[in-house]
Design an enzyme around this catalytic site. Structure first.
Site, PDB file in Angstrom:
ATOM      1  N   HIS A 124      44.295  39.838  38.987  1.00 30.43           N
ATOM      2  CA  HIS A 124      43.394  39.595  40.103  1.00 30.43           C
ATOM      3  C   HIS A 124      42.597  40.850  40.416  1.00 30.43           C
ATOM      4  O   HIS A 124      41.404  40.813  40.671  1.00 30.43           O
ATOM      5  CB  HIS A 124      44.179  39.118  41.329  1.00 30.43           C
ATOM      6  N   HIS A 144      34.292  35.824  42.417  1.00 30.67           N
ATOM      7  CA  HIS A 144      34.237  35.350  43.790  1.00 30.67           C
ATOM      8  C   HIS A 144      32.793  34.987  44.145  1.00 30.67           C
ATOM      9  O   HIS A 144      31.863  35.469  43.525  1.00 30.67           O
ATOM     10  CB  HIS A 144      34.743  36.413  44.768  1.00 30.67           C
ATOM     11  N   HIS A 153      40.764  30.939  39.628  1.00 28.62           N
ATOM     12  CA  HIS A 153      42.049  31.027  40.330  1.00 28.62           C
ATOM     13  C   HIS A 153      43.000  29.928  39.873  1.00 28.62           C
ATOM     14  O   HIS A 153      44.212  30.118  39.849  1.00 28.62           O
ATOM     15  CB  HIS A 153      41.832  31.017  41.844  1.00 28.62           C
ATOM     16  N   HIS A 275      39.843  30.518  53.095  1.00 29.97           N
ATOM     17  CA  HIS A 275      40.304  31.471  52.082  1.00 29.97           C
ATOM     18  C   HIS A 275      40.186  32.931  52.519  1.00 29.97           C
ATOM     19  O   HIS A 275      41.179  33.642  52.631  1.00 29.97           O
ATOM     20  CB  HIS A 275      39.580  31.242  50.749  1.00 29.97           C
ATOM     21  N   HIS A 279      43.188  35.576  54.014  1.00 25.96           N
ATOM     22  CA  HIS A 279      43.493  36.848  53.350  1.00 25.96           C
ATOM     23  C   HIS A 279      43.533  37.954  54.404  1.00 25.96           C
ATOM     24  O   HIS A 279      44.440  38.782  54.428  1.00 25.96           O
ATOM     25  CB  HIS A 279      42.414  37.182  52.310  1.00 25.96           C
ATOM     26  N   PHE A 296      40.791  42.294  47.745  1.00 24.45           N
ATOM     27  CA  PHE A 296      41.058  41.585  46.499  1.00 24.45           C
ATOM     28  C   PHE A 296      41.808  42.439  45.477  1.00 24.45           C
ATOM     29  O   PHE A 296      42.566  41.920  44.673  1.00 24.45           O
ATOM     30  CB  PHE A 296      39.758  41.058  45.898  1.00 24.45           C
ATOM     31  N   HIS A 309      46.860  30.433  47.108  1.00 25.64           N
ATOM     32  CA  HIS A 309      45.936  29.903  46.109  1.00 25.64           C
ATOM     33  C   HIS A 309      46.338  28.538  45.580  1.00 25.64           C
ATOM     34  O   HIS A 309      45.477  27.771  45.134  1.00 25.64           O
ATOM     35  CB  HIS A 309      45.659  30.920  45.011  1.00 25.64           C
TER      36      HIS A 309
HETATM   37 CU1  C2O Z   1      40.448  36.123  44.096  1.00 21.80          CU
HETATM   38 CU2  C2O Z   1      42.184  34.742  47.220  1.00 21.80          CU
HETATM   39  O1  C2O Z   1      41.115  35.682  45.936  1.00 21.80           O
END
Ligand code: C2O
Length: 535
Positions: A124, A144, A153, A275, A279, A296, A309
């Site tokens: 990631h 992204h 993902h 999302h 985070h 990230f 995810h």
């Molecule tokens: Cu690549 Cu939840 O992010």
């Protein structure tokens, strides 16, 4: 154990060596000849990249400089049992023990083993900070804020899940999903807070641990009761999954093609929030970028990342089904875009986006849960007729028109307008005379984020009462939630919001123009400029 440490290389000059993009991955393929614009990484181009503006990270996998042999993806045996992903709040102790064991083994593998947890987390980091260039080009690769968000993902956790299963010899093993979109799932699932398990993690915001209700549209802490927060969350989900996602691009993100010119910067509804918002909500407030989940480059080090995810992935399925697969992307450039992952047998696999559209072919599916947000269509905060009256009066009020927060030109200053205060823009409704079926879209274009902090602003249509600002009211059109970083190149961001149903409910779909209000909700918005708003 040799570990990929996150070296601070700020002072180091980031130079991309000419010629790195040659080699096996640089060969022009069959597709290349027919002029495909599909995106894929040049694996030998790995280079240090910025995790935060002040943090250069160097985590390329061992031996990346020489091209490695790979195999093309093959679907798992259709006879093998389907892996059923279940909600994390509802799994039983046996399952938790099994997953715990698999994860502990994974964490004990040495870093040179691509199945190890540190290498999994690094995937990631590498793809999400722009450590790779594209094949046949030195354009940066980004996963992204484009239509590659969902498939990349999906691939990552697909291989992750199969590796975990193989480490405990269980081919039915499936990841849990954190069902934050339904009331029972709106807290961090207990299994992630048990300090004697491998899911435990300390780099989280302590004020957000259970029983704190998650804020799917998180900005900063509020004093809402759990009931109120849940109501707002459900209304918000309705906007992001239903009324705001009636067109492919609005949900999937913008069309991203190969090369320098092909990059786009336009995330879909779910990627923006919940999302990005979640985070940020999980990450520790004690760290500069709310690491680990809040950035990230570090996010996948927290085991909850994979359950987060899995839920994102599940919502992609929910959306596909809601539209009977009719809105699936058919562009071959998307279907042929590809990545490389190690599988459970230590083979490097090239997998195309087209391979991962159907989860049943991939051998997994989701246990269904009741989704109360489906019926949470919000109501206008004011009776629409009264509201229109008030808007007209407002318009006549010259004083207000002259104030810098109220502009009647949809193109803002040439340099872009800083969002240091709320901004209301009068926008011509160009959709008035168009086909009824066509989804009406508001575009907040040319968004530029200069700082490194989490940025969030909300968008309202025909807003009258600044105190009635909540996704619970129909005036709410959507949100911009942004985590800076991601190696995206310089392109400014476009935020697109689907508003057909909203305009109908506000009885404004036939109006010549509407008022769009951008409402900054984080102080970091003073580092944000916006080019304009159009319909
Ligand atoms: Cu690549 Cu939840 O992010």
């Amino acid at each position: 154990m040799s570990h990929c440490s996150c070296r601070d290389l700020t002072k180091m000059i980031l130079g991309k060596l000419e010629g790195w993009s040659l080699g096996k991955y640089g060969v022009i393929t069959e597709e290349g000849k027919r002029g495909t614009k599909s995106v894929g990484p040049n694996m030998t181009s790995c280079h240090p990249s910025y995790g935060r503006k002040d943090l250069l990270v160097d985590c390329c996998p061992p031996g990346f400089q020489s091209p490695l042999p790979f195999v093309d993806f093959q679907f798992p045996d259709p006879q093998s049992p389907l892996r059923i992903r279940r909600p994390a709040h509802a799994v039983d102790v046996d399952y938790i023990a099994k997953y715990d064991k698999a994860l502990s083994i994974m964490k004990s593998l040495p870093h040179h083993d691509p199945r190890s947890f540190s290498r999994q987390a690094n995937l990631h980091r590498l793809f999400c900070t722009g450590a790779y260039d594209q094949q046949n080009s030195n354009a940066p690769l980004s996963i992204h804020r484009t239509w590659l968000f969902f498939p990349w993902h999906r691939m990552m956790i697909y291989f992750h899940e199969r590796i975990l299963g193989s480490l405990i010899g269980d081919e039915t093993f499936a990841l849990p999903y954190w069902a934050w979109d339904i009331p029972q799932g709106m807290v961090i699932p207990d299994m992630y807070t048990n300090n004697s398990s491998s899911f435990y993690y300390t780099m989280r915001d302590v004020s957000h641990l259970p029983p704190q209700t998650a804020d799917l549209n998180y900005v900063s802490d509020t004093n809402l009761s759990p009931e109120d927060q849940i109501d707002i969350n459900l209304a918000f989900m309705y906007n992001q999954m239903v009324s705001g996602a009636r067109k492919t691009e609005l949900f999937m993100g913008c069309t991203y093609k190969a090369g320098k010119e092909g990059y786009c910067n336009g995330p879909g509804t779910i990627e923006l929030a919940p999302h990005n918002a979640l985070h940020t909500w999980i990450g520790s407030s004690l760290n500069p970028g709310r690491e680990d989940m809040g950035k990230f480059y570090s996010a996948a080090k927290d085991p909850i990342f994979y359950a987060h995810h899995a839920n994102i992935d599940r919502l992609w399925e929910v959306w596909r089904e809601a539209h009977k697969q009719q809105l699936d992307i058919k562009d071959p450039d998307w279907l042929d875009s590809f990545f490389y992952f190690y599988d459970e047998n230590l083979r490097l696999v090239r997998v195309k986006v087209g391979d991962v559209v159907d989860t049943i072919k991939l051998g997994y599916s989701y246990e269904q849960v009741h989704r109360p947000w489906l019926n949470m269509r919000p109501k206008p905060s004011y009776p629409p007729k009264l509201a229109r009256q008030m808007l007209k009066t407002k318009e006549k009020n010259k004083l207000e028109m002259l104030s810098r927060t109220h502009v009647s030109s949809p193109e803002l200053d040439t340099q872009g307008r800083a969002l240091d205060a709320s901004l209301t823009v009068k926008v011509r409704n160009h959709w008035r005379k168009k086909e009824k079926e066509e989804e009406k879209v508001i575009v907040v274009h040319g968004i530029e984020v200069k700082g490194d902090a989490y940025v969030k602003f909300d968008v309202y249509v025909n807003l009258i009462d600044q105190f009635k600002i909540s996704p619970k009211f129909r005036e709410f059109a959507g949100t911009f939630a942004h985590i800076p970083g991601g190696g995206a190149g310089k392109k400014k961001i476009d935020l697109k919001l689907g508003v057909s149903e909203l305009l109908e409910d506000l009885e404004a779909d036939q109006d010549e123009s509407i008022w769009v209000t951008l409402l900054p909700t984080t102080p970091s918005c003073s580092n944000v400029t916006v080019g304009g708003v159009r319909m």
